[in-house]
Scaffold this motif. Structure first.
Motif, PDB file in Angstrom:
ATOM      1  N   SER A 183     -66.491 -25.457 -73.362  1.00 54.74           N
ATOM      2  CA  SER A 183     -67.524 -25.764 -72.372  1.00 54.74           C
ATOM      3  C   SER A 183     -66.911 -26.622 -71.258  1.00 54.74           C
ATOM      4  N   GLY A 184     -67.238 -26.285 -70.017  1.00 53.18           N
ATOM      5  CA  GLY A 184     -66.706 -26.999 -68.863  1.00 53.18           C
ATOM      6  C   GLY A 184     -65.420 -26.418 -68.308  1.00 53.18           C
ATOM      7  N   ALA A 185     -64.824 -25.474 -69.037  1.00 49.01           N
ATOM      8  CA  ALA A 185     -63.579 -24.843 -68.571  1.00 49.01           C
ATOM      9  C   ALA A 185     -63.884 -23.454 -68.010  1.00 49.01           C
ATOM     10  N   GLU A 186     -63.173 -23.094 -66.954  1.00 51.37           N
ATOM     11  CA  GLU A 186     -63.310 -21.760 -66.351  1.00 51.37           C
ATOM     12  C   GLU A 186     -61.966 -21.038 -66.417  1.00 51.37           C
ATOM     13  N   PHE A 187     -62.015 -19.748 -66.693  1.00 53.73           N
ATOM     14  CA  PHE A 187     -60.809 -18.916 -66.714  1.00 53.73           C
ATOM     15  C   PHE A 187     -60.992 -17.720 -65.803  1.00 53.73           C
ATOM     16  N   LYS A 188     -59.901 -17.318 -65.163  1.00 50.73           N
ATOM     17  CA  LYS A 188     -59.883 -16.113 -64.339  1.00 50.73           C
ATOM     18  C   LYS A 188     -58.574 -15.367 -64.574  1.00 50.73           C
ATOM     19  N   ILE A 189     -58.582 -14.080 -64.241  1.00 50.46           N
ATOM     20  CA  ILE A 189     -57.366 -13.268 -64.232  1.00 50.46           C
ATOM     21  C   ILE A 189     -57.150 -12.830 -62.793  1.00 50.46           C
ATOM     22  N   VAL A 190     -55.956 -13.134 -62.242  1.00 52.03           N
ATOM     23  CA  VAL A 190     -55.716 -12.850 -60.826  1.00 52.03           C
ATOM     24  C   VAL A 190     -54.428 -12.054 -60.637  1.00 52.03           C
ATOM     25  N   ASP A 191     -54.337 -11.414 -59.476  1.00 54.35           N
ATOM     26  CA  ASP A 191     -53.109 -10.682 -59.140  1.00 54.35           C
ATOM     27  C   ASP A 191     -52.110 -11.629 -58.476  1.00 54.35           C
ATOM     28  N   ASP A 192     -51.007 -11.087 -57.986  1.00 53.37           N
ATOM     29  CA  ASP A 192     -49.944 -11.925 -57.403  1.00 53.37           C
ATOM     30  C   ASP A 192     -50.384 -12.635 -56.129  1.00 53.37           C
ATOM     31  N   ASN A 193     -51.479 -12.196 -55.540  1.00 53.69           N
ATOM     32  CA  ASN A 193     -52.004 -12.843 -54.327  1.00 53.69           C
ATOM     33  C   ASN A 193     -53.140 -13.803 -54.629  1.00 53.69           C
ATOM     34  N   GLY A 194     -53.429 -14.013 -55.916  1.00 51.20           N
ATOM     35  CA  GLY A 194     -54.491 -14.939 -56.299  1.00 51.20           C
ATOM     36  C   GLY A 194     -55.881 -14.333 -56.265  1.00 51.20           C
ATOM     37  N   LYS A 195     -55.959 -13.008 -56.089  1.00 53.60           N
ATOM     38  CA  LYS A 195     -57.256 -12.338 -56.037  1.00 53.60           C
ATOM     39  C   LYS A 195     -57.720 -12.008 -57.458  1.00 53.60           C
ATOM     40  N   GLU A 196     -58.990 -12.325 -57.756  1.00 51.19           N
ATOM     41  CA  GLU A 196     -59.515 -12.098 -59.099  1.00 51.19           C
ATOM     42  C   GLU A 196     -59.575 -10.602 -59.404  1.00 51.19           C
ATOM     43  N   LEU A 197     -59.118 -10.256 -60.615  1.00 48.96           N
ATOM     44  CA  LEU A 197     -59.068  -8.852 -61.032  1.00 48.96           C
ATOM     45  C   LEU A 197     -60.297  -8.481 -61.862  1.00 48.96           C
ATOM     46  N   PRO A 198     -60.651  -7.197 -61.881  1.00 47.57           N
ATOM     47  CA  PRO A 198     -61.779  -6.744 -62.718  1.00 47.57           C
ATOM     48  C   PRO A 198     -61.485  -6.977 -64.201  1.00 47.57           C
ATOM     49  N   ARG A 199     -62.555  -7.054 -64.997  1.00 56.51           N
ATOM     50  CA  ARG A 199     -62.402  -7.243 -66.431  1.00 56.51           C
ATOM     51  C   ARG A 199     -61.575  -6.113 -67.036  1.00 56.51           C
ATOM     52  N   GLY A 200     -60.666  -6.492 -67.928  1.00 63.60           N
ATOM     53  CA  GLY A 200     -59.827  -5.501 -68.596  1.00 63.60           C
ATOM     54  C   GLY A 200     -58.486  -5.263 -67.932  1.00 63.60           C
ATOM     55  N   GLU A 201     -58.311  -5.737 -66.689  1.00 66.33           N
ATOM     56  CA  GLU A 201     -57.036  -5.547 -65.999  1.00 66.33           C
ATOM     57  C   GLU A 201     -56.116  -6.739 -66.247  1.00 66.33           C
ATOM     58  N   ILE A 202     -54.826  -6.445 -66.407  1.00 70.45           N
ATOM     59  CA  ILE A 202     -53.848  -7.488 -66.713  1.00 70.45           C
ATOM     60  C   ILE A 202     -53.386  -8.188 -65.438  1.00 70.45           C
ATOM     61  N   GLY A 203     -53.389  -9.507 -65.495  1.00 71.96           N
ATOM     62  CA  GLY A 203     -52.903 -10.325 -64.395  1.00 71.96           C
ATOM     63  C   GLY A 203     -52.570 -11.715 -64.915  1.00 71.96           C
ATOM     64  N   GLU A 204     -52.359 -12.660 -63.997  1.00 72.25           N
ATOM     65  CA  GLU A 204     -52.027 -14.020 -64.416  1.00 72.25           C
ATOM     66  C   GLU A 204     -53.288 -14.773 -64.835  1.00 72.25           C
ATOM     67  N   ILE A 205     -53.183 -15.483 -65.941  1.00 70.16           N
ATOM     68  CA  ILE A 205     -54.290 -16.319 -66.421  1.00 70.16           C
ATOM     69  C   ILE A 205     -54.282 -17.624 -65.634  1.00 70.16           C
ATOM     70  N   ILE A 206     -55.412 -17.967 -65.018  1.00 71.19           N
ATOM     71  CA  ILE A 206     -55.532 -19.263 -64.367  1.00 71.19           C
ATOM     72  C   ILE A 206     -56.758 -19.967 -64.932  1.00 71.19           C
ATOM     73  N   LEU A 207     -56.747 -21.292 -64.885  1.00 70.92           N
ATOM     74  CA  LEU A 207     -57.867 -22.028 -65.474  1.00 70.92           C
ATOM     75  C   LEU A 207     -58.176 -23.279 -64.676  1.00 70.92           C
ATOM     76  N   LYS A 208     -59.414 -23.725 -64.821  1.00 73.82           N
ATOM     77  CA  LYS A 208     -59.877 -24.955 -64.170  1.00 73.82           C
ATOM     78  C   LYS A 208     -60.687 -25.745 -65.197  1.00 73.82           C
ATOM     79  N   SER A 209     -60.336 -27.018 -65.381  1.00 77.77           N
ATOM     80  CA  SER A 209     -61.094 -27.887 -66.296  1.00 77.77           C
ATOM     81  C   SER A 209     -60.756 -29.337 -65.988  1.00 77.77           C
ATOM     82  N   GLY A 210     -61.430 -30.239 -66.666  1.00 80.92           N
ATOM     83  CA  GLY A 210     -61.155 -31.662 -66.499  1.00 80.92           C
ATOM     84  C   GLY A 210     -59.847 -32.096 -67.126  1.00 80.92           C
TER      85      GLY A 210
END
Length: 549
Positions: free
Chosen positions: A371-398
C-alpha cells in the motif's frame, strides 16, 4: 507523532510494550525496557565519550549481534549516520570507505580486526572493537571468553611497548548524562548502504529515516496479521544489517511492530531448528539457498516449532517454483500452515516494495505492490506500456532513496520525477501483479534477439531432479552469442538429464533461448548473500575461451 525518526519509532514500542521480548540472541533474552536502557547508555557513550555529533558518520561492520541494533538506534537518537559494511570486508576496502564517507569511528568485531591486525594498527585511533560474547548467556560467555577467543584477544592487545592495544566497546563507560533525542531529521540521510546499484556499478546509497520506516511500517500487511496478532511472535534475523532487507525487514520492522528480533550471527539449518525449540519463530525472511538447506534438515522439517511458523519470504534472488512447492507441501505434511512467498525490492528503495502475501498472491509473480507504492512498466523513452508487455520496471514510494553518495549524475539517471528506474525488465498483468523477467544489463543478444537468462534458469529448475541452474553468454560464430547453462542435479543419469532439459527448453522457449551447451557441476559459486554468482561463472568461462568483454 508526525515524521518520527527511526529511534522515535523504536522508543514508542519501548514505552508501549516494556515487558515484551525485543531481542533473542543465542539464548539471551532482552526485553524492550532493557533494550531502551541499553540504547540510552550507548547514546551517552557516543555523545559524551566519543564526541559523536549530528551528521558524523559511524561505520558498522558487524555480524548479527545485539551491538548492531544498540549502535544503530543510539546513533540515530543523536543524529549520527550509520555506514553499514559487510563484517568480512578486507582492510583496504574498509579504509577506502572510511576515507570516501569521512567516517569518524569504525565499529569492527575482533575476529575481523585480528585477521589484518598489523594494518588496523595504522588506524587504531578510530577503530572500536566489539566482541561476539558480550551478550551471550553466562555459560556460553565463559567458554567463549576463556577458551575460544583468548588468542585473538592477545593479538589485539599491547604490542612492542608503544602500542597500547585497541579500544573495546565494552570498556567505554557512560557519563550518566543521556543526550537529548535529535528530532525533525526524518527526511535527512541517516543510513549508508553499499550496493551494485540499478546499473550494476558499485554505489553507496543514502537512505533516510522516512525510507526505512516506510517499509518497516508495512510489516503487518506483509504478514497478513493484525498488530495484536503479531505480539509475542518473532522474526528470524538471518539476513545481515548491511543489507536493506536485513536491516529494514528482519530487524527494524519486528521491533517497531512489537515482536522480537531473533538475531542469528551465522545461518545453519540445525541452529535454526534449535532456536525454534527455544523461542517462538513466526516469520523467516531469507534467500533460496537458505530454504533449500532447511528442507534438507530433518531437525527442522520435523520440528514442533513449525506450528508457530506463520509465513516465510524469499528475496534477493529468483525463487525456484519447485522449491516453493516443496516447501509448502513439506510444511503441510508436518502440520504447519506456513507458506513460502516471493517478494522484490532493491536497496535504492530499502528492500521489498512488492510482495506476495496470503491476501494477495499470484504464481510466478514477484507480488502485489505494498500500500502506498506505485509500479509501472515503461519503454526506453519512459512511456508506460500496455499490460502484458515487457519493459523496465519503475516504482514510486516513500522508500525511494535520497540518492547515491556524492553522485548527483547517477542519482538523476536512476530517479526521475520521483520514479525509481530499477534497471529490471518485467511486465504487469491486469490485476497489478508484476512479473520479473531479467536485469536489463544481463540480457543476452542472440542473433539480435533479447534472451533472458533468468527465464531459462527458472524453466530448467522446474525439470525434476534439477537443484540449481545458472545461464551465461558464450560466443557463437553464426549467432554472435549463445547460451550455456551450468546445472546442479540432485540425481541423474547425465544423458537422460541432458535430454530432459533440452526437451523442456525446446518446448517452452524461443529457439534463441535454447541452451547451446550444458555443463553439470557439483555446486555453483555464491555471493556473500547466498545468491548464485553468475558473474564468477561468466568470468571463468570467458577466461577459458579467451573472450575479452
Amino acid at each position: 507523532m508526525q515524521n518520527p525518526t527511526i529511534y522515535e519509532k523504536l522508543h514508542e514500542a519501548v514505552l508501549d510494550y516494556p515487558h515484551g521480548l525485543a531481542i533473542y540472541y543465542q539464548g539471551k533474552k532482552i526485553r524492550f525496557k532493557k533494550f531502551g536502557k541499553l540504547i540510552d547508555r550507548m547514546s551517552d557513550i557516543l555523545a559524551n565519550r566519543l564526541d559523536v555529533k549530528k551528521g558524523d558518520v559511524l561505520l558498522i561492520a558487524q555480524p548479527n549481534i545485539p551491538e548492531v541494533l544498540i549502535l544503530f538506534y543510539a546513533a540515530n537518537k543523536i543524529g549520527a549516520i550509520c555506514n553499514f559494511v559487510h563484517p568480512f570486508t578486507p582492510f583496504n576496502q574498509i579504509k577506502s570507505i572510511i576515507n570516501q564517507t569521512k567516517t569518524k569511528f569504525a565499529f569492527l568485531f575482533e575476529q575481523r580486526v585480528a585477521k589484518e591486525v598489523e594494518r588496523y594498527r595504522e588506524i587504531s585511533d578510530m577503530v572500536i572493537v566489539t566482541r561476539i560474547e558480550d551478550f551471550l548467556p553466562l555459560g556460553k560467555k565463559f567458554i567463549y571468553h576463556n577458551f575460544m577467543n583468548r588468542a585473538i584477544r592477545k593479538k589485539l592487545g599491547k604490542w612492542r611497548g608503544s602500542f597500547k592495544g585497541f579500544k573495546y566497546l565494552k570498556d567505554l563507560k557512560p557519563t550518566g548524562h543521556i543526550p537529548e533525542t535529535v528530532t525533525g531529521k526524518a527526511s535527512e540521510t541517516s543510513i549508508l548502504l553499499h550496493s551494485g546499484s540499478t546499473t550494476g556499478d558499485p554505489k553507496t546509497i543514502c537512505l533516510s529515516d522516512n525510507n526505512i520506516n516506510c517499509v518497516a511500517e508495512h510489516a503487518c500487511e506483509f504478514l497478513s496479521l493484525k498488530p495484536e496478532q503479531v505480539r509475542g511472535g518473532g522474526m528470524l534475523a538471518v539476513l545481515p544489517s548491511f543489507h536493506g532487507f536485513g536491516l529494514g525487514i528482519t530487524m527494524h520492522a519486528p521491533l517497531i511492530t512489537r515482536f522480537s528480533c531473533i538475531l542469528v550471527p551465522k545461518f545453519s539449518a540445525k541452529e535454526t531448528a534449535k532456536i525454534m525449540k527455544k523461542t517462538k519463530v513466526t516469520c523467516i525472511t531469507g534467500v533460496p539457498t537458505m530454504y533449500e538447506s532447511l528442507l534438507k534438515c530433518p531437525e527442522f522439517t520435523h520440528n514442533k516449532g513449525l506450528k508457530n511458523l506463520h509465513v516465510v519470504f524469499c528475496g534477493g534472488d529468483s525463487l525456484n517454483t519447485n522449491l516453493q512447492k516443496e516447501w509448502n507441501e513439506t510444511m503441510k505434511k508436518n502440520g504447519s500452515h506456513c507458506q513460502l512467498f516471493e517478494g522484490y525490492g532493491l536497496t535504492e528503495a530499502v528492500c521489498v516494495n512488492i510482495v506476495n502475501t496470503y491476501d494477495h498472491n499470484r504464481e510466478g509473480s514477484i507480488g502485489y505492490p505494498m500500500s502506498g507504492a506505485e509500479f509501472k512498466i515503461v519503454d526506453d523513452n519512459g512511456k508506460e506500456l500496455p499490460r502484458g508487455e515487457i519493459g523496465e520496471i519503475i516504482l514510486k514510494s516513500g522508500a525511494i532513496m535520497n540518492g547515491y553518495y556524492n553522485d548527483e549524475k547517477s542519482t538523476k539517471e536512476a530517479v526521475k520525477d520521483g520514479w525509481l528506474y530499477t534497471g529490471d525488465l518485467g511486465y504487469m498483468d491486469k490485476d497489478n501483479y508484476v512479473f520479473f523477467k531479467q536485469r536489463k544489463k544481463r540480457v543476452v543478444k542472440v542473433s539480435g534477439v533479447g534472451v533472458f537468462p533468468t527465464e531459462i534458469e527458472r524453466l530448467v529448475e522446474s525439470v525434476p531432479g534439477v537443484e540449481a541452474c545458472c545461464a551465461i553468454e558464450i560466443p557463437d560464430p553464426r549467432l554472435q552469442s549463445a547460451i550455456k547453462i551450468f546445472v546442479v542435479a540432485k540425481f541423474f543419469d547425465e544423458e537422460g538429464m541432458r535430454n530432459a532439459i533440452m526437451d523442456t527448453c525446446r518446448k517452452y522457449l524461443i529457439r534463441w533461448s535454447v541452451p547451446k551447451e550444458i555443463e553439470f557441476c557439483n555446486e555453483l559459486p555464491k555471493t556473500l548473500l547466498g545468491k548464485i554468482d553468475f558473474k564468477v561463472l561468466q568470468k571463468q568461462e570467458d577466461e577459458k575461451r579467451g573472450v575479452v568483454r
